[in-house]
Every structure is written in structure tokens, then in C-alpha cells.
Design an enzyme around this catalytic site. Sequence first.
Site, mmCIF file in Angstrom:
data_model
loop_
_atom_site.group_PDB
_atom_site.id
_atom_site.type_symbol
_atom_site.label_atom_id
_atom_site.label_comp_id
_atom_site.label_asym_id
_atom_site.label_seq_id
_atom_site.Cartn_x
_atom_site.Cartn_y
_atom_site.Cartn_z
ATOM 1 N N TYR A 1 0.849 -0.984 0.156
ATOM 2 C CA TYR A 1 0.054 -0.047 -0.053
ATOM 3 C C TYR A 1 0.976 1.101 0.013
ATOM 4 C CZ TYR A 1 -3.407 3.333 1.340
ATOM 5 O OH TYR A 1 -4.161 4.672 0.881
ATOM 6 N N TRP B 1 1.234 5.778 -1.952
ATOM 7 C CA TRP B 1 1.058 6.333 -3.108
ATOM 8 C C TRP B 1 2.205 6.631 -4.102
ATOM 9 C CZ3 TRP B 1 -2.191 11.362 -3.435
ATOM 10 C CH2 TRP B 1 -3.394 11.297 -2.744
HETATM 11 N N1 LIG Z 1 -1.293 18.627 1.626
HETATM 12 C C1 LIG Z 1 -1.793 17.302 1.649
HETATM 13 N N2 LIG Z 1 -2.970 17.228 1.121
HETATM 14 C C2 LIG Z 1 -3.599 15.840 1.304
HETATM 15 C C3 LIG Z 1 -2.641 14.801 1.856
HETATM 16 C C4 LIG Z 1 -1.282 15.196 2.254
HETATM 17 O O1 LIG Z 1 -0.551 14.196 2.573
HETATM 18 N N3 LIG Z 1 -1.039 16.463 2.291
HETATM 19 N N4 LIG Z 1 -3.019 13.519 1.817
HETATM 20 C C5 LIG Z 1 -4.100 13.274 0.983
HETATM 21 C C6 LIG Z 1 -4.873 12.049 1.447
HETATM 22 S S1 LIG Z 1 -4.072 10.536 1.256
HETATM 23 C C7 LIG Z 1 -6.072 11.838 1.939
HETATM 24 S S2 LIG Z 1 -6.840 10.375 2.317
HETATM 25 C C8 LIG Z 1 -6.699 13.118 2.319
HETATM 26 C C9 LIG Z 1 -7.351 12.840 3.679
HETATM 27 O O2 LIG Z 1 -8.582 13.669 3.679
HETATM 28 P P1 LIG Z 1 -9.120 14.231 5.193
HETATM 29 O O3 LIG Z 1 -9.379 12.790 5.919
HETATM 30 O O4 LIG Z 1 -10.274 14.788 5.024
HETATM 31 O O5 LIG Z 1 -7.858 14.999 5.710
HETATM 32 P P2 LIG Z 1 -7.408 15.337 7.486
HETATM 33 O O6 LIG Z 1 -6.604 16.330 7.145
HETATM 34 O O7 LIG Z 1 -6.919 13.934 7.921
HETATM 35 O O8 LIG Z 1 -8.728 15.626 8.051
HETATM 36 C C10 LIG Z 1 -9.444 16.835 7.853
HETATM 37 C C11 LIG Z 1 -9.862 17.633 9.241
HETATM 38 O O9 LIG Z 1 -10.725 16.710 9.971
HETATM 39 C C12 LIG Z 1 -10.688 17.112 11.521
HETATM 40 N N5 LIG Z 1 -11.093 15.739 12.123
HETATM 41 C C13 LIG Z 1 -10.344 14.838 12.519
HETATM 42 N N6 LIG Z 1 -10.892 14.036 13.145
HETATM 43 C C14 LIG Z 1 -12.288 14.529 13.061
HETATM 44 C C15 LIG Z 1 -13.527 13.981 13.886
HETATM 45 O O10 LIG Z 1 -13.719 12.990 14.593
HETATM 46 N N7 LIG Z 1 -14.655 14.773 13.630
HETATM 47 C C16 LIG Z 1 -14.570 15.803 12.901
HETATM 48 N N8 LIG Z 1 -15.488 16.699 12.785
HETATM 49 N N9 LIG Z 1 -13.319 16.685 12.525
HETATM 50 C C17 LIG Z 1 -12.233 15.601 12.646
HETATM 51 C C18 LIG Z 1 -9.318 17.316 11.575
HETATM 52 O O11 LIG Z 1 -9.179 18.608 12.351
HETATM 53 C C19 LIG Z 1 -8.603 17.673 10.094
HETATM 54 O O12 LIG Z 1 -7.883 18.786 10.011
HETATM 55 O O13 LIG Z 1 -5.952 14.192 2.170
HETATM 56 C C20 LIG Z 1 -5.348 14.239 0.954
HETATM 57 N N10 LIG Z 1 -4.615 15.735 0.864
HETATM 58 N N1 LIG Z 2 -1.851 8.763 11.926
HETATM 59 C C1 LIG Z 2 -2.350 8.650 10.634
HETATM 60 N N2 LIG Z 2 -1.707 7.743 9.857
HETATM 61 C C2 LIG Z 2 -2.334 7.873 8.541
HETATM 62 C C3 LIG Z 2 -3.220 8.756 8.219
HETATM 63 C C4 LIG Z 2 -3.992 9.750 9.287
HETATM 64 O O1 LIG Z 2 -4.851 10.352 8.780
HETATM 65 N N3 LIG Z 2 -3.349 9.530 10.352
HETATM 66 N N4 LIG Z 2 -3.566 8.717 6.932
HETATM 67 C C5 LIG Z 2 -3.491 7.559 6.155
HETATM 68 C C6 LIG Z 2 -3.625 7.867 4.802
HETATM 69 S S1 LIG Z 2 -5.135 8.084 4.255
HETATM 70 C C7 LIG Z 2 -2.553 7.392 3.830
HETATM 71 S S2 LIG Z 2 -3.019 7.514 2.117
HETATM 72 C C8 LIG Z 2 -1.365 6.839 4.010
HETATM 73 C C9 LIG Z 2 -0.325 7.370 3.136
HETATM 74 O O2 LIG Z 2 1.112 6.555 3.279
HETATM 75 P P1 LIG Z 2 1.692 6.198 2.196
HETATM 76 O O3 LIG Z 2 1.291 6.338 0.776
HETATM 77 O O4 LIG Z 2 2.600 4.975 2.217
HETATM 78 O O5 LIG Z 2 2.837 7.314 2.315
HETATM 79 P P2 LIG Z 2 3.980 8.119 1.227
HETATM 80 O O6 LIG Z 2 4.839 8.881 2.309
HETATM 81 O O7 LIG Z 2 3.414 8.775 0.344
HETATM 82 O O8 LIG Z 2 4.832 6.958 0.565
HETATM 83 C C10 LIG Z 2 5.083 6.683 -0.438
HETATM 84 C C11 LIG Z 2 6.504 6.095 -0.637
HETATM 85 O O9 LIG Z 2 6.584 5.679 -2.256
HETATM 86 C C12 LIG Z 2 7.982 6.362 -2.386
HETATM 87 N N5 LIG Z 2 7.950 6.649 -3.794
HETATM 88 C C13 LIG Z 2 7.636 7.664 -4.511
HETATM 89 N N6 LIG Z 2 7.756 7.480 -5.848
HETATM 90 C C14 LIG Z 2 8.151 6.086 -5.976
HETATM 91 C C15 LIG Z 2 8.867 5.310 -7.302
HETATM 92 O O10 LIG Z 2 8.545 5.669 -8.158
HETATM 93 N N7 LIG Z 2 9.292 4.165 -6.875
HETATM 94 C C16 LIG Z 2 9.267 3.675 -5.531
HETATM 95 N N8 LIG Z 2 9.671 2.401 -5.451
HETATM 96 N N9 LIG Z 2 9.080 4.194 -4.556
HETATM 97 C C17 LIG Z 2 8.456 5.397 -4.659
HETATM 98 C C18 LIG Z 2 8.290 7.427 -1.754
HETATM 99 O O11 LIG Z 2 9.457 7.888 -1.345
HETATM 100 C C19 LIG Z 2 7.481 7.004 -0.457
HETATM 101 O O12 LIG Z 2 8.404 6.826 0.817
HETATM 102 O O13 LIG Z 2 -1.391 7.170 5.384
HETATM 103 C C20 LIG Z 2 -2.134 6.897 6.282
HETATM 104 N N10 LIG Z 2 -1.620 7.223 7.750
HETATM 105 MO MO LIG Z 3 -5.039 8.765 2.099
#
Ligand SMILES: Nc1nc2c(c(=O)[nH]1)N[C@H]1C(S)=C(S)[C@@H](COP(=O)(O)OP(=O)(O)OC[C@H]3O[C@@H](n4cnc5c(=O)[nH]c(N)nc54)[C@H](O)[C@@H]3O)O[C@H]1N2
Ligand SMILES: Nc1nc2c(c(=O)[nH]1)N[C@H]1C(S)=C(S)[C@@H](COP(=O)(O)OP(=O)(O)OC[C@H]3O[C@@H](n4cnc5c(=O)[nH]c(N)nc54)[C@H](O)[C@@H]3O)O[C@H]1N2
Ligand SMILES: [Mo]
Length: 753
Positions: free
Chosen positions: A107, A109
Site C-alpha cells: 500500500y 501513493w
Molecule cells: N497537503 C496534503 N494534502 C493531502 C494529503 C497530504 O498528505 N498532504 N493527503 C491526501 C490523502 S491521502 C487523503 S486520504 C486526504 C485525507 O483527507 P481528510 O481525511 O479529510 O484530511 P485530514 O487532514 O486527515 O482531516 C481533515 C480534518 O478533519 C478534522 N477531524 C479529524 N477527526 C475528526 C472528527 O472525529 N470529527 C470531525 N468533525 N473532524 C475531525 C481534523 O481537524 C482535520 O484537520 O488528504 C489528501 N490531501
Molecule cells: N495517524 C495517521 N496515519 C495515517 C493517516 C492519518 O490520517 N493519520 N492517513 C493515512 C492515509 S489516508 C494514507 S493514504 C497513508 C499514506 O501512506 P503512504 O502512501 O505509504 O505514504 P507516502 O509517504 O506517500 O509513501 C509513498 C512512498 O513511496 C515512495 N515513492 C515515491 N515514488 C516512488 C517510485 O517511483 N518508486 C518507488 N519504489 N517508490 C516511490 C516515496 O518515497 C514514499 O516513501 O497514510 C495513512 N496514515
Molecule cells: Mo489517503
Amino acid sequence: MNVVRFPQLAHWGAFTALVEDNRVIGCEPFARDPAPSDMLEAIPAMVHSPLRIARPAIREGWREGKERTGHDRFREVSWGEALDTVAGELARVRETFGHSAICGGSYGWASAGHVHGARSLLRRFLFLGGGCVDQVANYSFGAAQYVLPRVIGTFGPIAHGTDWPSIVKHTRLILAFGGLPLKNGQVTFGGGGTHSMEMWLRRAKDAGIDFVSISPLKSDAPDFLGAQWVPIRPNTDTALMLAMAHTLLTEERYDAAFISRYCTGFEPFRRYLLGLDDGVAKDAQWAAAITGVAAQTIHELAHRAAAARTIISCAWSLQRAHHGEQPYWAAVVLSAMLGGIGLPGGGFAFGYGSTNGTGVPRVEVAGPEMPLPLNPARAMIPVARIADMLLNPGASYAFNGRRYTFPDIHLIYWAGGNPFHHHQDLNRLRRAWQKPQTVIVHDSWWTATARHADIVLPATTFLERNDIGGSSRDTFILAMHRAIDPIGDAKNDFDIFRALAQRLGYERAFTEDRDEMGWCQWVYDRVRASATAKGVTLPGFQQFWAEGFVELPPPERDYVLFEDFRRDPERHPLKTPSGRIEIASDAIAEFADPDCPPHPTWIPPAEWLGSTAAQRFPLHLVTHQPASRLHAQMDPGPISRRRKIAEREPVRISPQDASARGIRDGDVVRLFNARGACLAGAVIDAGVMPGVVVMATGAWFDPADAAGEPERHGNPNVLTLDKGTSKLAQCCAAQTALVEVERRPFAPSRRRN
Ligand SMILES: Nc1nc2c(c(=O)[nH]1)N[C@H]1C(S)=C(S)[C@@H](COP(=O)(O)OP(=O)(O)OC[C@H]3O[C@@H](n4cnc5c(=O)[nH]c(N)nc54)[C@H](O)[C@@H]3O)O[C@H]1N2
Ligand SMILES: Nc1nc2c(c(=O)[nH]1)N[C@H]1C(S)=C(S)[C@@H](COP(=O)(O)OP(=O)(O)OC[C@H]3O[C@@H](n4cnc5c(=O)[nH]c(N)nc54)[C@H](O)[C@@H]3O)O[C@H]1N2
Ligand SMILES: [Mo]
């Protein structure tokens, strides 16, 4: 020296790479992007970072079975030795233990390009070689992915809800649970040509729409929205929604005609709201005690929502919590009672503030994608059960209405993901991670996951190869031109797998006789054929490649979710057993899971501010997405580092909670609970609800050498809870964690990554 320019793309935006003497010296945002992300600035430093993995490497002590500590030494080896070793291990494990002894779900991105999508390539490679244990669903919206199909027949609205133009024209009120944080709009999975979240929010505001942000964090709504902030205790949104439903019911302000024509299962839900069987009315008074939101406010929200065309909007974060299925189900039911589902600008919306592109009008043309063969091993786990699987081989567990057995893993292969970033309870993951004999990782940088591997292979970054990118949520298809030669001895993941497949005797099955550009053209031609079928003409591949992008025309009309169903539910039934919205679900009732009852229900999560555990650990830790990076990607880069405090990840804390602990702005603090501890830099923020602390995910895991010492950098996943949302989705419950915070008089220095 001549500066050469190449079109390129990251998940955080399209850009032109400026290259001089084989070095990326700058990233110029795509001219069509109205709001480029400043994360682009981190790319040159990251691509040329000393943290790049230069050569294949093997961990000292691996053959002897020594524990993986994350601090082990590695020996650099030739590509020949590395590839022979990996191919040999794969063959050995397949022969000795079978295909289901290999965990290859991988898993993560990875990068935006689809031809070089590391995770897809790894799964393609492993599936063609006999299969492996895959990971299904995701950390992003995994609970929604399993509950919504039971309730509305599809989880499609996560990616494709009512378009913004329909909202701008028709909606009067947006109740945004979890807010609509602009920080998240920097990112589009697969990369996009435009960042439009801010533009649409501003248009909505200009159209006179009222916003209410229901969230523990004030900054989840950008200031220009002028949103009313309703602070809520984390993980209690279901109770608030139920109480709004109770108000609508008892004051007869709900749309009874909608409920009877389009829904089933209202009666048991009605009994539950009124407390006819359990003696507890789910009224505003009841919810006030749970949520911390005043009863008067709850009544007002219900009244306002009933009086005007309203959208119930939920951030994905709400369902990334224990019982995360419930708030999404409750949001659908609340919207049904308001009667707006299927009307322009009405109903529910998921993720409009979670990622860029949600609600952006786009013709239904397929996004760029690589083909994935079937997994002949037919083995999988729900994505976030990785540590459970490693710790409990052979154990039985329930998932989505069926029983499964955890496989016995002897080899882990990861490419394009970082479990030592993304998983919860990292100390537990570290113990679980000792289970396999061999761990193989491809990455471009020495991440924590690479440091916990046995065989590490250096992958190129997207700037070092040709690719094609874009997202099914964005209107551009984008060419990614190789801008520089590979750094060190890095190879493309594609070429690594090709070389392994060749050693294992299935190279042609893997490549299908296509090279990099052959696959770029194949992917583009598929998008083009899909466009043609929808009456959209796109140029041929050569023209697209030379121009660097194509843009899809806007759709002819606004998309309104469930418009057809609303117009004619008999001809356009939902894909649920009843064909209607299931306020109560017989199928879910049959699963008999106390963590996912048959209709939306308030069930206290394992940890929350109302639980007894809060006596020891009185602060709810919210770990949201970082504003200054993508997950853990680019954390050592300049944008992310600028925001650190004494080189630690910031933790935001309310003035009340800070002063009660003698914490001042800028102090290094220690966060801890029974699972672990980490250091962080305190930021005092009156926009954080008292009782809550907020920390972004993604600080590179920097474990202490000695047991009992805190993680040094501020990786909050040493504190989070590793528990499935319920037996239905078994998804990640990262937002469910209690902690305590204390001032740290003396903080050990950070290890240089
Ligand atoms: N800049 C940036 N943008 C991203 C990402 C990133 O790594 N960097 N990651 C992307 C990814 S993979 C995903 S999945 C999305 C995630 O998108 P979301 O899950 O919507 O993003 P979060 O920032 O985790 O949460 C949004 C807000 O929800 C609030 N929150 C947390 N828990 C609760 C709760 O129980 N109740 C309520 N009402 N609010 C709560 C928090 O204050 C938080 O700031 O974002 C994407 N966008
Ligand atoms: N506590 C907490 N934990 C969370 C979340 C949260 O809200 N709270 N959010 C969750 C969510 S929504 C998500 S989506 C996950 C994200 O978790 P990940 O998707 O595992 O996080 P990334 O840091 O994007 O990891 C991607 C990795 O791929 C590598 N990579 C990039 N390009 C390439 C390539 O071309 N080849 C190879 N081999 N590697 C490459 C990058 O260097 C990086 O190390 O985290 C989850 N974890
Ligand atoms: Mo995510």
C-alpha cells in the site's frame, strides 16, 4: 549553461522542470494552474538529496536472522548480486511456503505517473509470478468503501459527488463535518493540472452559501468562508447527527415523503432515536454531553438545515476512526430526512475538502491506468490489518460479512509505500515486522521502511523517466518527460521488475513486449478511446507528447448525485438489496457485529474524551494530513523543515491545555500514552478545541535506541491505535487515540536523517 525545460507532474501539481547540467534547478508551475502548491519548491532538493538510495544494499545481519532495528548497517552490492538475491528469495519462498507466504500488497501513493506506478508494477510482477497476499481498500476512505455500498449501493460518491456548479447555483447551507481545509486541496491522486478547491469555495461563498465547520480545529475552514465554527469532540459526529435527526423527527421537520418513497428501515431507526427500546432518547441534550456542542446549537443546526437547501459534507477523516462506518451512514440518513438527496445542490457530500478535484465537473472519460492481472493466489487482507496478520498467522477474523484466516508471511515486498509512516501503533508494527525472513523494499530515499528492510533497491524518481499522469478527478492528461539521468545507480521500478521477471522466466508476460514509451502510448490510447466513445476527440499520442498535455472539455450539464434515482426510483433503483437507501440494513444485521449495528448508532470508540482512559490520557490526538508535504514524502525537504520547531514536528495545543501543563509556544514536548511516546514542538493555538491536540502525519520515524525513550522527531503513529473500524470494514482507526503531553526540560538531539 543552457536551461532545458521538461513537462512534469507530481501528486501535488503539474510543472515544468528546469534542468541545467543534469540537475533540476527549479519547478515552474503549470501555466494553467490557478493555485499551484508551494510543495513544488521541495522537488529539486529532494531529487538531489543526500538521502537518495544510491546503490542496491543488503542489511548486515539479515542472513543470520538478526532483528530489524531501523538502525542497522547496510552493505552496498552490485545490481547483479541484488537481483539474483531477490529472485532467489522469491523462488525459495514460493517453493517452500507457497504464494500466500509473500505479502505484496505494498500500500502507498508512490508517484503520480501511471506507467511507473510502483505499487501497481509490483503487484503486476507478483501476480504474474504466481500471486501473493494483496491488500484491499485503503487508509483514506476504507470504512466508507464498505459501509456505503450497503446503504446506497455504491461508494462512488466518495470520488464523484454532485458537481460544484450545481452546489454554487442551488445550495444555501453547507454543514461541513471536519471542515473544508485548503491544505488538502494541494493534492490530487495521480496529479492534476489545476488546483481548484479554493476557487470553488470562493465561488460558493460569493453565491451567498452559508458555511458551518464542525470540527475540533478552527483552521479546517479557510477564513474567507466566514464559517461558523462549531468545535466538536473528535469521533463524536455520529451523536451530533443523530440528535439533529431526533430534532427533525420530534418537531416533524423531516421529509416523510422522501423517507417513504426512497428509503427502507426507518422504523427501527425511529425507535432508536426516540429511545423506545433502550430508554435513551438521542436528543440534543444527550448529544451535548457526548459532543461538547450545546443543545441549543444542535437544534439550530437542524432547523437551519431543514429550512434551506443543505449539503451535509463529511471529511474522510471522520471515518478514519473506530466505528468510522457510523458517521457516514448517519450523514446519509440525516440527508435523507432533510429530503435533498438527488436534488441540485442537496444531499450529502464526501471529501470535498479532503482532496483536490472532488466535485470538479468532468466528462466521464477513463483516467490513465495500467492493466492489472488477477492475483492467482486469491489471498488478501484488509489493508490496515498488516500488523495483525504478521502477529497472528493462522488466526481467523471477520471482514465484510465473511470469515478469513491470516496467512503465514515469510517475505514482504514493498514498493511505493511507507508503512513506517502510514500504519498505526508503529512500535507494534516494529514487533510484527520481525516475522518474515526477508523484507525487500524499493524506494528512492532511505525512508524508515527502507531502513527496516533486508534488501533495498534504489528506484528512480519521476524526473528520471518518461511517464503519463493525471487523475479521474482532473480535466488534464499530462505528459511527464524524463528530465535528468538516474541519480546514482537508481533504476526504474519497471526495469527492476523486468530484470527479475527475466530471471524467473516470465519477462514477456510482464512487459507484453512494450518498453517505457510503448506503455505510455498504450495508456494514452486507452484514455483516447474512452474519450472517443463519449464523443470527445483527443489528438494522437505524438501530438499529445509534444505538447505535454491535453485538456478534456467541460461536461454539458451539471452532475447531480442520484438525480435519476430521485426522478424515478423504480427505473433507477440503487444497488442495495431493496433498491432504496437502507436506513437499516438486514445484511449488516446478519453480521451480528456489536461494532457495526444494523442502523446508524452512537457507539463510544475505544478511546475518546468521554472514556475512562481519558483520566490517564486526557487529550484526544488528531493526526491530520500535513500542509507542507505529501504524507512522509518530502519531509526532509525545505518546505516541511521550515515548519518544524527545534527540528520536531509541531503539535498544536489550546492555550488552556498548554498553561495547565506549563507549556510555552516553541517548547519541545513529549506526547505519550500506553503505546508509545514521541517528541514534538508545541504551537499554542486558540483555534484548537480544549481537550484536543493536533499533529500532522508524516514526520520521518526516528526511533530511540533505548527502550522507553520517545521517538525523537514527532511521528504521531507511535501513539495511534491499531484497531479495525469494525468487522465490516476492518479499516484504519488513526483518529482514535488519547494521549498526555508534558514539557520536556531536556530533549535529545535529532539524528540526522
Ligand atoms: N497537503 C496534503 N494534502 C493531502 C494529503 C497530504 O498528505 N498532504 N493527503 C491526501 C490523502 S491521502 C487523503 S486520504 C486526504 C485525507 O483527507 P481528510 O481525511 O479529510 O484530511 P485530514 O487532514 O486527515 O482531516 C481533515 C480534518 O478533519 C478534522 N477531524 C479529524 N477527526 C475528526 C472528527 O472525529 N470529527 C470531525 N468533525 N473532524 C475531525 C481534523 O481537524 C482535520 O484537520 O488528504 C489528501 N490531501
Ligand atoms: N495517524 C495517521 N496515519 C495515517 C493517516 C492519518 O490520517 N493519520 N492517513 C493515512 C492515509 S489516508 C494514507 S493514504 C497513508 C499514506 O501512506 P503512504 O502512501 O505509504 O505514504 P507516502 O509517504 O506517500 O509513501 C509513498 C512512498 O513511496 C515512495 N515513492 C515515491 N515514488 C516512488 C517510485 O517511483 N518508486 C518507488 N519504489 N517508490 C516511490 C516515496 O518515497 C514514499 O516513501 O497514510 C495513512 N496514515
Ligand atoms: Mo489517503
